[in-house]
Design an enzyme around this catalytic site. Sequence first.
Site, mmCIF file in Angstrom:
data_model
loop_
_atom_site.group_PDB
_atom_site.id
_atom_site.type_symbol
_atom_site.label_atom_id
_atom_site.label_comp_id
_atom_site.label_asym_id
_atom_site.label_seq_id
_atom_site.Cartn_x
_atom_site.Cartn_y
_atom_site.Cartn_z
ATOM 1 N N SER A 1 0.892 -1.329 -0.039
ATOM 2 C CA SER A 1 -0.121 0.076 -0.074
ATOM 3 C C SER A 1 0.781 1.329 0.009
ATOM 4 C CB SER A 1 -0.726 0.041 1.255
ATOM 5 O OG SER A 1 -1.648 1.347 1.511
ATOM 6 N N ALA A 2 0.767 2.012 -1.038
ATOM 7 C CA ALA A 2 1.675 3.093 -1.152
ATOM 8 C C ALA A 2 1.803 4.168 0.037
ATOM 9 C CB ALA A 2 1.270 3.957 -2.455
ATOM 10 N N HIS A 3 0.451 4.458 0.519
ATOM 11 C CA HIS A 3 0.714 5.537 1.589
ATOM 12 C C HIS A 3 1.477 5.113 2.780
ATOM 13 C CE1 HIS A 3 -2.169 3.997 4.616
ATOM 14 N NE2 HIS A 3 -2.893 3.271 3.611
ATOM 15 N N CYS B 1 -10.996 0.893 23.376
ATOM 16 C CA CYS B 1 -11.669 2.082 23.317
ATOM 17 C C CYS B 1 -11.395 3.156 22.319
ATOM 18 C CB CYS B 1 -11.564 2.767 24.724
ATOM 19 S SG CYS B 1 -9.980 2.778 25.136
#
Lengths: 371, 70
Positions: free
Chosen positions: A190-192, A316
């Site tokens: 995934s590039a990000h 949470c």
Amino acid sequence: MNERAYLDAASAEVLHPAAREMLLSAVDSGWADPVRLHHEGRTARLLLDNARAVLAEGVGVRPDELYVTTSGTAAIRTGLSAVRAARRRVGDTVVHSAVEHSAVLHTAGAAAVEVGVDMSGRVDLEAFRAAVRQPGVAVAALQAANHEVGTRQPIEAATEACGDVPLLVDAAAALGHDVVPAGWSVLTASAHKWGGPAGVGLLAVRKGTRFAPDWAMDEREDGLSPGFPDVPNVLAAAAALQARLSEASALNTQHRAWIAEVRRRVAADIPDVEVVGDPVDCLPHVLTFSCLYVDGEALVTALDAEGFAVSSGSACTSSTLRPSHVLAAMGVITHGNVRISLARTTTYAEVDRFCSVLPGIVQRIRAEVGM
Amino acid sequence: MNLELDCRGLLCPLPVIKLAKALPTVAVGDTVTVLADDPAAATDIAAWCRMRAQELVSAAENTYVVRRLS
């Protein structure tokens, strides 16, 4: 307002300057449809081919083995589903570790065999070997390294264990940061996560690995990623990967040293804290720990107020209010959890200030509940 | 002797905090039973026992029995 220190690179990195520069020029040159035969279309096609060649080299495959998808999640879903469909005569089972990305768990569905991990997050290799050798296994999935705790998986041994069963390696957390072992049939990324833009995923399929998309196909990416491609962002992703890989060795050394210091200081300066994940056989830039008796959301919020962006696997802090399946599979404390991950822009001063500020924050939150 | 702690409806870390406060009030060898329906409690109570070297006697159906060992 404190100066910001972004320590959540494993969620997303700020766009690499090389990617930004490329993106700004590509939006003007690569906007046309790359399957059209006119000048503008051929220009876009040329740019897309160039980007594919760079991305393929970064992953270590031939350009015709590299497909571009719309996200890392889409790459996992597509890769797993298409390989599984091609092997439907063999069976439908997907063998995967208990700490895979949720996209693997969701895609594997009911026909999954989940293999447990030890307390460091490393897969039980003997159980994995036994599982993939059962009849009816379509495909196996094992990540290069875990996105939450940084522990690497024994990919080479897993490849050997798989024999004829294709192995999908999710390298999203590792690519651009760490060495990705060879031997897999399918790889996703995934590039990000390496300083490229969001919306670009990679799906590498080694020649000889059969895949058969069982959805409506078009002419794009051999049917593995339908729809008009985002050529400018794919170019930016390629520029980021190329730049990032040239910096990887220096960043790797620097990040390992800083993470080792955080590991040491967190354990020394905060009572009742459990640092989780393998301390050595791991990603260079990720560290995860859990503080007993501390609410994870309160910790993330307090750190944010002090200028630090961090992530947490505590229930949470998740939209589902369930704890991280990674931490649960490892059997470690899920509350009071913090993951820091260093970016290429992280400085030592930021790391040092984090270590200085954290003990007081933990002490304050504990005091509020009488601990 | 067994002490019961009703932590149903409480989210982690509260059940673990209550357990940590209650266990020293029972004698070594005695137990505390925690009722907790937060899914995180299954992992967190077991991990707390491991870190604190106390015995998790049983864990089933939102009921966790912990024996004080020290």
